[in-house]
Design a protein around this motif. Sequence first.
Motif, PDB file in Angstrom:
ATOM      1  N   LYS A   1       0.830  -1.203   0.000  1.00 38.48           N
ATOM      2  CA  LYS A   1       0.000   0.000   0.000  1.00 38.48           C
ATOM      3  C   LYS A   1       0.869   1.259   0.000  1.00 38.48           C
ATOM      4  CE  LYS A   1      -4.026   1.977   2.268  1.00 38.48           C
ATOM      5  NZ  LYS A   1      -5.042   1.795   3.323  1.00 38.48           N
ATOM      6  N   GLY A   2       0.598   2.162  -0.931  1.00 41.30           N
ATOM      7  CA  GLY A   2       1.340   3.414  -1.030  1.00 41.30           C
ATOM      8  C   GLY A   2       2.602   3.339  -1.869  1.00 41.30           C
ATOM      9  N   ASN A   3       2.886   2.183  -2.452  1.00 39.93           N
ATOM     10  CA  ASN A   3       4.115   2.033  -3.242  1.00 39.93           C
ATOM     11  C   ASN A   3       4.133   3.006  -4.427  1.00 39.93           C
ATOM     12  OD1 ASN A   3       6.606   0.442  -3.745  1.00 39.93           O
ATOM     13  ND2 ASN A   3       5.544  -0.133  -5.632  1.00 39.93           N
ATOM     14  N   VAL A   4       5.245   3.704  -4.587  1.00 38.63           N
ATOM     15  CA  VAL A   4       5.479   4.705  -5.649  1.00 38.63           C
ATOM     16  C   VAL A   4       4.290   5.647  -5.871  1.00 38.63           C
ATOM     17  CG1 VAL A   4       7.283   3.416  -6.857  1.00 38.63           C
ATOM     18  CG2 VAL A   4       4.924   3.073  -7.550  1.00 38.63           C
ATOM     19  N   GLN A   5       3.556   5.927  -4.811  1.00 38.05           N
ATOM     20  CA  GLN A   5       2.331   6.734  -4.960  1.00 38.05           C
ATOM     21  C   GLN A   5       2.633   8.165  -5.373  1.00 38.05           C
ATOM     22  OE1 GLN A   5      -0.493   6.209  -1.792  1.00 38.05           O
ATOM     23  NE2 GLN A   5      -1.825   7.817  -2.530  1.00 38.05           N
ATOM     24  N   THR A   6       3.750   8.710  -4.903  1.00 39.04           N
ATOM     25  CA  THR A   6       4.126  10.075  -5.307  1.00 39.04           C
ATOM     26  C   THR A   6       4.290  10.143  -6.826  1.00 39.04           C
ATOM     27  OG1 THR A   6       5.295  10.361  -3.215  1.00 39.04           O
ATOM     28  CG2 THR A   6       5.815  11.922  -4.969  1.00 39.04           C
ATOM     29  N   ILE A   7       4.915   9.116  -7.396  1.00 37.87           N
ATOM     30  CA  ILE A   7       5.156   9.089  -8.850  1.00 37.87           C
ATOM     31  C   ILE A   7       3.858   8.863  -9.612  1.00 37.87           C
ATOM     32  CG2 ILE A   7       6.359   7.885 -10.723  1.00 37.87           C
ATOM     33  CD1 ILE A   7       8.557   7.174  -8.657  1.00 37.87           C
ATOM     34  N   THR A   8       3.114   7.853  -9.219  1.00 39.24           N
ATOM     35  CA  THR A   8       1.910   7.498  -9.987  1.00 39.24           C
ATOM     36  C   THR A   8       0.832   8.570  -9.874  1.00 39.24           C
ATOM     37  OG1 THR A   8       1.085   6.106  -8.169  1.00 39.24           O
ATOM     38  CG2 THR A   8       2.362   5.029  -9.907  1.00 39.24           C
ATOM     39  N   ASP A   9       0.692   9.186  -8.696  1.00 40.47           N
ATOM     40  CA  ASP A   9      -0.294  10.272  -8.558  1.00 40.47           C
ATOM     41  C   ASP A   9       0.032  11.422  -9.506  1.00 40.47           C
ATOM     42  OD1 ASP A   9      -1.693   8.910  -6.622  1.00 40.47           O
ATOM     43  OD2 ASP A   9      -1.129  10.220  -4.947  1.00 40.47           O
ATOM     44  N   GLU A  10       1.328  11.732  -9.636  1.00 38.96           N
ATOM     45  CA  GLU A  10       1.738  12.847 -10.504  1.00 38.96           C
ATOM     46  C   GLU A  10       1.530  12.496 -11.980  1.00 38.96           C
ATOM     47  OE1 GLU A  10       2.723  16.550 -11.572  1.00 38.96           O
ATOM     48  OE2 GLU A  10       2.532  15.901  -9.473  1.00 38.96           O
ATOM     49  N   ILE A  11       1.829  11.253 -12.365  1.00 32.70           N
ATOM     50  CA  ILE A  11       1.579  10.840 -13.760  1.00 32.70           C
ATOM     51  C   ILE A  11       0.096  10.970 -14.086  1.00 32.70           C
ATOM     52  CG2 ILE A  11       1.605   8.906 -15.384  1.00 32.70           C
ATOM     53  CD1 ILE A  11       4.109   7.865 -13.881  1.00 32.70           C
ATOM     54  N   ILE A  12      -0.755  10.479 -13.203  1.00 31.51           N
ATOM     55  CA  ILE A  12      -2.201  10.532 -13.442  1.00 31.51           C
ATOM     56  C   ILE A  12      -2.684  11.982 -13.499  1.00 31.51           C
ATOM     57  CG2 ILE A  12      -4.453   9.972 -12.435  1.00 31.51           C
ATOM     58  CD1 ILE A  12      -3.046   7.386 -11.309  1.00 31.51           C
ATOM     59  N   GLN A  13      -2.145  12.827 -12.617  1.00 35.39           N
ATOM     60  CA  GLN A  13      -2.514  14.244 -12.623  1.00 35.39           C
ATOM     61  C   GLN A  13      -2.124  14.895 -13.948  1.00 35.39           C
ATOM     62  OE1 GLN A  13      -4.309  15.962 -10.542  1.00 35.39           O
ATOM     63  NE2 GLN A  13      -4.033  17.915 -11.626  1.00 35.39           N
TER      64      GLN A  13
ATOM     65  N   ASN B   1       9.480   4.461 -18.227  1.00 33.23           N
ATOM     66  CA  ASN B   1       9.528   3.655 -19.457  1.00 33.23           C
ATOM     67  C   ASN B   1       9.520   2.166 -19.156  1.00 33.23           C
ATOM     68  OD1 ASN B   1       9.595   5.903 -21.115  1.00 33.23           O
ATOM     69  ND2 ASN B   1      11.833   5.962 -21.238  1.00 33.23           N
ATOM     70  N   MET B   2      10.225   1.769 -18.093  1.00 29.89           N
ATOM     71  CA  MET B   2      10.362   0.352 -17.768  1.00 29.89           C
ATOM     72  C   MET B   2       9.114  -0.208 -17.098  1.00 29.89           C
ATOM     73  SD  MET B   2      12.767  -2.147 -17.784  1.00 29.89           S
ATOM     74  CE  MET B   2      11.631  -3.477 -18.132  1.00 29.89           C
ATOM     75  N   PHE B   3       8.610   0.524 -16.100  1.00 29.79           N
ATOM     76  CA  PHE B   3       7.561  -0.030 -15.246  1.00 29.79           C
ATOM     77  C   PHE B   3       6.201   0.658 -15.392  1.00 29.79           C
ATOM     78  CE2 PHE B   3      11.592  -0.698 -12.817  1.00 29.79           C
ATOM     79  CZ  PHE B   3      11.623  -2.084 -12.901  1.00 29.79           C
ATOM     80  N   GLY B   4       6.200   1.924 -15.814  1.00 27.01           N
ATOM     81  CA  GLY B   4       4.952   2.675 -15.800  1.00 27.01           C
ATOM     82  C   GLY B   4       4.353   2.973 -17.155  1.00 27.01           C
ATOM     83  N   SER B   5       4.849   2.314 -18.190  1.00 25.01           N
ATOM     84  CA  SER B   5       4.376   2.636 -19.545  1.00 25.01           C
ATOM     85  C   SER B   5       2.891   2.303 -19.732  1.00 25.01           C
ATOM     86  CB  SER B   5       5.209   1.887 -20.589  1.00 25.01           C
ATOM     87  OG  SER B   5       5.105   0.485 -20.422  1.00 25.01           O
ATOM     88  N   HIS B   6       2.373   1.364 -18.935  1.00 27.66           N
ATOM     89  CA  HIS B   6       0.945   1.012 -19.038  1.00 27.66           C
ATOM     90  C   HIS B   6       0.055   2.226 -18.761  1.00 27.66           C
ATOM     91  CE1 HIS B   6       1.668  -3.393 -19.097  1.00 27.66           C
ATOM     92  NE2 HIS B   6       2.675  -3.102 -18.297  1.00 27.66           N
ATOM     93  N   LEU B   7       0.512   3.105 -17.880  1.00 26.34           N
ATOM     94  CA  LEU B   7      -0.290   4.279 -17.541  1.00 26.34           C
ATOM     95  C   LEU B   7      -0.477   5.204 -18.742  1.00 26.34           C
ATOM     96  CD1 LEU B   7       1.375   5.162 -14.104  1.00 26.34           C
ATOM     97  CD2 LEU B   7      -0.777   3.940 -14.462  1.00 26.34           C
TER      98      LEU B   7
END
Length: 257
Positions: A138-150, A208-214
């Motif tokens: 829970k909360g893993n890489v949330q700072t990064i993913t929240d910003e990508i989604i924003q 590029n490696m892990f978050g490209s699905h977003l």
Amino acid sequence: MEKFQNTKDNWDANLYDIKHSFVSKYGNNLVELLAPKQGEKILDLGCGTGDLANTLYECGVEIVGVDKSENMVKQAVSKYPYIPFMVQDATNLEYHSEFDAVFSNATLHWVQPPIQALHSIYQSLKQGGRVVAEFGGKGNVQTITDEIIQQIKEAGLEFKKEQFPWFYPSIAEYSNLMEEVGFRVTFVQHFDRPTQLDGDNGLKNWINMFGSHLLDGIPEHTANEIVTNVEKNLKGTLYKGGNWIADYKRIRVIGVK
């Protein structure tokens, strides 16, 4: 062996080995938790390019590595030809009461539905066998993913919940799933593990490696702008001492059949 021809394989095995070897290095502590005994038969679930499977091989165990990514499996075979690696899906493993242990590092947060993977792991183990796993909590890489989604939304695009590719459970959530399947949970831990990313482009390489699905379905030019804005907005938070630091939060579990 299922080859998953209909599933796009986004994994770049060379980028993984060159820029994200920390995944395997952090897994060495998980090997200590596994405490492999010589002669045990162990399944490395989500073996990636094979480094941890090779570590286990050197401990004197009979190791089998499986991964859903054909790109990863090909790389593992080329690096460690003396270890059997194959393409399999964690939710549909082909084993029945074969292994003394199932070992899994940085994989299970990718696998959905999670309970189907746990059923498959349980089925693969001998009675009394154990699963030892680490993955995003829970909360893993949330700072990064929240910003990508924003940034996706600020680009005027819609972001749907189903585009989020990961399952990041709490301790309670995952323990309950394990017990529902039949495991006796003997150890569980949730902890922060700030993780250094390699170089000035560390965050971009991580995405590029892990978050490209977003960013699936977004035109390349727009996706590049989104990533640039993510870097700019997070530099004050995650860029420290000349390195990007990802806000990893991990779960470790041991369950016994």
